[in-house]
Motif scaffolding. Structure first.
Motif, PDB file in Angstrom:
ATOM      1  N   ALA A  83      72.968 -58.867  50.164  1.00 14.54           N
ATOM      2  CA  ALA A  83      73.764 -60.100  50.170  1.00 14.54           C
ATOM      3  C   ALA A  83      75.182 -59.832  50.666  1.00 14.54           C
ATOM      4  CB  ALA A  83      73.794 -60.709  48.773  1.00 14.54           C
ATOM      5  N   ILE A  84      75.778 -58.721  50.222  1.00 14.67           N
ATOM      6  CA  ILE A  84      77.122 -58.366  50.674  1.00 14.67           C
ATOM      7  C   ILE A  84      77.134 -58.124  52.183  1.00 14.67           C
ATOM      8  CG2 ILE A  84      78.947 -56.634  50.499  1.00 14.67           C
ATOM      9  CD1 ILE A  84      78.099 -56.254  47.562  1.00 14.67           C
ATOM     10  N   LYS A  85      76.121 -57.385  52.656  1.00 12.12           N
ATOM     11  CA  LYS A  85      76.038 -57.091  54.090  1.00 12.12           C
ATOM     12  C   LYS A  85      75.879 -58.374  54.901  1.00 12.12           C
ATOM     13  CE  LYS A  85      73.266 -54.545  57.488  1.00 12.12           C
ATOM     14  NZ  LYS A  85      72.089 -53.653  57.688  1.00 12.12           N
ATOM     15  N   LEU A  86      74.977 -59.255  54.459  1.00 11.97           N
ATOM     16  CA  LEU A  86      74.753 -60.504  55.178  1.00 11.97           C
ATOM     17  C   LEU A  86      76.012 -61.365  55.174  1.00 11.97           C
ATOM     18  CD1 LEU A  86      72.897 -62.481  56.636  1.00 11.97           C
ATOM     19  CD2 LEU A  86      72.159 -63.326  54.391  1.00 11.97           C
ATOM     20  N   THR A  87      76.713 -61.422  54.045  1.00 16.38           N
ATOM     21  CA  THR A  87      77.943 -62.214  53.964  1.00 16.38           C
ATOM     22  C   THR A  87      78.982 -61.706  54.951  1.00 16.38           C
ATOM     23  OG1 THR A  87      77.521 -62.666  51.619  1.00 16.38           O
ATOM     24  CG2 THR A  87      79.760 -63.014  52.425  1.00 16.38           C
ATOM     25  N   LEU A  88      79.135 -60.394  55.046  1.00 15.97           N
ATOM     26  CA  LEU A  88      80.108 -59.825  55.977  1.00 15.97           C
ATOM     27  C   LEU A  88      79.713 -60.101  57.428  1.00 15.97           C
ATOM     28  CD1 LEU A  88      80.778 -56.377  54.248  1.00 15.97           C
ATOM     29  CD2 LEU A  88      82.235 -58.413  54.223  1.00 15.97           C
ATOM     30  N   MET A 233      83.035 -66.661  53.595  1.00 15.95           N
ATOM     31  CA  MET A 233      82.413 -65.812  52.582  1.00 15.95           C
ATOM     32  C   MET A 233      82.019 -66.591  51.329  1.00 15.95           C
ATOM     33  SD  MET A 233      84.373 -62.158  52.656  1.00 15.95           S
ATOM     34  CE  MET A 233      84.212 -61.065  54.070  1.00 15.95           C
ATOM     35  N   GLY A 234      82.715 -67.676  51.063  1.00 20.19           N
ATOM     36  CA  GLY A 234      82.418 -68.436  49.848  1.00 20.19           C
ATOM     37  C   GLY A 234      81.571 -69.670  50.067  1.00 20.19           C
ATOM     38  N   GLU A 235      81.136 -69.921  51.294  1.00 22.90           N
ATOM     39  CA  GLU A 235      80.367 -71.136  51.577  1.00 22.90           C
ATOM     40  C   GLU A 235      79.019 -71.117  50.856  1.00 22.90           C
ATOM     41  OE1 GLU A 235      78.981 -74.658  52.630  1.00 22.90           O
ATOM     42  OE2 GLU A 235      81.045 -73.958  52.800  1.00 22.90           O
ATOM     43  N   PHE A 236      78.679 -72.249  50.243  1.00 26.27           N
ATOM     44  CA  PHE A 236      77.441 -72.336  49.460  1.00 26.27           C
ATOM     45  C   PHE A 236      76.527 -73.452  49.957  1.00 26.27           C
ATOM     46  CE2 PHE A 236      74.860 -74.015  46.025  1.00 26.27           C
ATOM     47  CZ  PHE A 236      74.260 -72.873  45.515  1.00 26.27           C
ATOM     48  N   GLY A 237      77.066 -74.688  50.051  1.00 25.19           N
ATOM     49  CA  GLY A 237      76.215 -75.847  50.285  1.00 25.19           C
ATOM     50  C   GLY A 237      75.425 -75.789  51.568  1.00 25.19           C
ATOM     51  N   ALA A 238      76.099 -75.636  52.703  1.00 26.54           N
ATOM     52  CA  ALA A 238      75.406 -75.625  53.993  1.00 26.54           C
ATOM     53  C   ALA A 238      74.470 -74.430  54.113  1.00 26.54           C
ATOM     54  CB  ALA A 238      76.434 -75.610  55.126  1.00 26.54           C
ATOM     55  N   VAL A 239      74.919 -73.275  53.633  1.00 25.41           N
ATOM     56  CA  VAL A 239      74.103 -72.063  53.708  1.00 25.41           C
ATOM     57  C   VAL A 239      72.863 -72.200  52.831  1.00 25.41           C
ATOM     58  CG1 VAL A 239      74.060 -69.591  53.203  1.00 25.41           C
ATOM     59  CG2 VAL A 239      76.057 -70.601  54.306  1.00 25.41           C
ATOM     60  N   THR A 252      73.173 -64.994  50.754  1.00 20.58           N
ATOM     61  CA  THR A 252      74.547 -64.513  50.792  1.00 20.58           C
ATOM     62  C   THR A 252      75.043 -64.315  49.362  1.00 20.58           C
ATOM     63  OG1 THR A 252      75.387 -66.781  50.871  1.00 20.58           O
ATOM     64  CG2 THR A 252      75.026 -65.663  52.978  1.00 20.58           C
ATOM     65  N   MET A 253      76.245 -63.847  49.208  1.00 22.08           N
ATOM     66  CA  MET A 253      76.772 -63.568  47.874  1.00 22.08           C
ATOM     67  C   MET A 253      76.805 -64.809  46.979  1.00 22.08           C
ATOM     68  SD  MET A 253      79.782 -60.914  49.014  1.00 22.08           S
ATOM     69  CE  MET A 253      80.544 -60.838  47.385  1.00 22.08           C
ATOM     70  N   PRO A 254      77.317 -65.966  47.422  1.00 20.67           N
ATOM     71  CA  PRO A 254      77.292 -67.136  46.540  1.00 20.67           C
ATOM     72  C   PRO A 254      75.888 -67.551  46.137  1.00 20.67           C
ATOM     73  CG  PRO A 254      78.836 -67.473  48.348  1.00 20.67           C
ATOM     74  CD  PRO A 254      78.065 -66.235  48.666  1.00 20.67           C
ATOM     75  N   LEU A 255      74.921 -67.475  47.064  1.00 20.08           N
ATOM     76  CA  LEU A 255      73.552 -67.844  46.727  1.00 20.08           C
ATOM     77  C   LEU A 255      72.951 -66.879  45.713  1.00 20.08           C
ATOM     78  CD1 LEU A 255      72.070 -68.805  50.226  1.00 20.08           C
ATOM     79  CD2 LEU A 255      73.213 -70.261  48.551  1.00 20.08           C
ATOM     80  N   LEU A 256      73.230 -65.589  45.873  1.00 16.02           N
ATOM     81  CA  LEU A 256      72.682 -64.600  44.947  1.00 16.02           C
ATOM     82  C   LEU A 256      73.283 -64.758  43.551  1.00 16.02           C
ATOM     83  CD1 LEU A 256      70.799 -62.208  44.597  1.00 16.02           C
ATOM     84  CD2 LEU A 256      72.674 -60.701  45.265  1.00 16.02           C
ATOM     85  N   VAL A 257      74.545 -65.144  43.476  1.00 19.56           N
ATOM     86  CA  VAL A 257      75.164 -65.389  42.169  1.00 19.56           C
ATOM     87  C   VAL A 257      74.400 -66.474  41.423  1.00 19.56           C
ATOM     88  CG1 VAL A 257      77.209 -66.304  41.018  1.00 19.56           C
ATOM     89  CG2 VAL A 257      77.455 -64.583  42.808  1.00 19.56           C
ATOM     90  N   GLU A 258      74.063 -67.558  42.110  1.00 24.10           N
ATOM     91  CA  GLU A 258      73.314 -68.648  41.462  1.00 24.10           C
ATOM     92  C   GLU A 258      71.937 -68.169  41.005  1.00 24.10           C
ATOM     93  OE1 GLU A 258      71.842 -73.180  42.481  1.00 24.10           O
ATOM     94  OE2 GLU A 258      71.560 -71.556  43.927  1.00 24.10           O
ATOM     95  N   ILE A 259      71.246 -67.416  41.860  1.00 25.28           N
ATOM     96  CA  ILE A 259      69.898 -66.952  41.524  1.00 25.28           C
ATOM     97  C   ILE A 259      69.933 -66.031  40.304  1.00 25.28           C
ATOM     98  CG2 ILE A 259      67.992 -65.504  42.327  1.00 25.28           C
ATOM     99  CD1 ILE A 259      68.529 -66.589  45.133  1.00 25.28           C
TER     100      ILE A 259
END
Length: 303
Positions: A83-88, A233-239, A252-259
């Protein structure tokens, strides 16, 4: 000597009157009673503490609640690293594209008059008024299996949705106003005199841009890139709409946090959230430094 004294007297009186007017203006700004000023300041500080400082403290407290070893273990999980790699990667792609677009759009709007200029400015502001979820759905309608280009993409074995290209497109769309909006007012304020002087001396368009325009707007460019990167890096909704939530691949990192939070893996969820929080703090500090440089540049141009 008598003439000099007579001439300097009115100047001194004028300066004193100007200082008196400035002092009176400052006093007029503080007409509220002291108790009211204290109450306003207290409300502002309380609001910031409750809605900004306290959530940050809670994030770091939960992330470190089981010790530094558990914290580092949560960050070292394969899903977290992916997730970190994909976010970057997505942030680098979207910031790069938006940097090029922002420079071109700001240059066109600030330096030229052309039909549709107002409409272009409106389009730049569009992502600010459209929900990120709606932005993601637009890409689903375009590139999904039943979308406008879906059959063509499937026939040519091109994957847009539920893959890096779709995530990058959605992130680029929601972040493309930031660089342009940081540069347009700055370039409009600077005008075209320096560029016209460079052209009159024989400089080409590219030479004028890289040697005159770009040095004058470098702090504005960094400011726009900073805000664009933070949002990317913090985008959630569209992603969330276009990613497909494929674990280890499109989260991405925000999505993984929710999961992780929904799966009650609180330490891992807050560990990743703390990285985003640290990004926000770094962004805030860098934003303050860049704003100071921008203000100093404006003061220098005034003089």
């Amino acid at each position: 000597m008598t003439m000099q004294i007579a001439h300097s007297g009115p100047l001194t009186s004028s300066d004193e009157k100007a200082r008196a007017r400035e002092a009176l203006a400052r006093d007029n700004l503080r007409t509220e009673p002291k108790a009211v000023r204290i109450a306003i300041i207290t409300i502002a500080i309380t609001f910031l503490t409750v809605f900004v400082v306290l959530p940050l403290v809670v994030v770091f407290a939960h992330a470190l609640s089981k010790g530094i070893a558990a914290y580092l273990s949560g960050l070292a999980e394969p899903e977290a690293l992916a997730a970190i790699k994909l976010t970057l990667i997505v942030a680098a792609i979207s910031v790069g594209l938006n940097l090029v677009f922002g420079l071109v759009a700001a240059w066109a709007i600030a330096k030229f008059d052309f039909p549709g200029k107002t409409f272009l400015i409106t389009l730049i502001d569009l992502p600010f008024s459209v929900s990120p979820v709606i932005s993601g759905l637009v890409f689903v309608l375009l590139f999904g299996a039943q979308g406008y280009f879906g059959s063509w993409l499937r026939d040519h074995d091109i994957q847009i949705l539920f893959a890096v290209p779709g995530i990058a497109l959605a992130t680029t769309f929601v972040t493309f106003p930031f660089v342009a909006r940081a540069l347009i007012p700055l370039m409009q304020e600077q005008g075209t005199q320096e560029e016209e002087a460079a052209v009159s001396l024989g400089a080409s368009g590219l030479q004028t841009f890289f040697r005159v325009t770009l040095p004058n707007i470098k702090w504005g460019v960094l400011y726009g890139v900073l805000l664009c990167n933070a949002r990317a890096m913090g985008e959630f909704g569209a992603v969330s709409v276009v990613s497909g939530h494929i674990r280890g691949e499109t989260n991405t990192m925000p999505l993984l946090v929710e999961i992780l939070y929904n799966e009650y893996q609180f330490v891992a969820a807050f560990a990743i959230a703390s990285l985003l929080a640290m990004l926000a703090l770094i962004t805030l500090i860098a934003k303050t430094v860049l704003e100071r440089h921008l203000d100093e540049g404006e003061d220098a141009s005034d003089h």
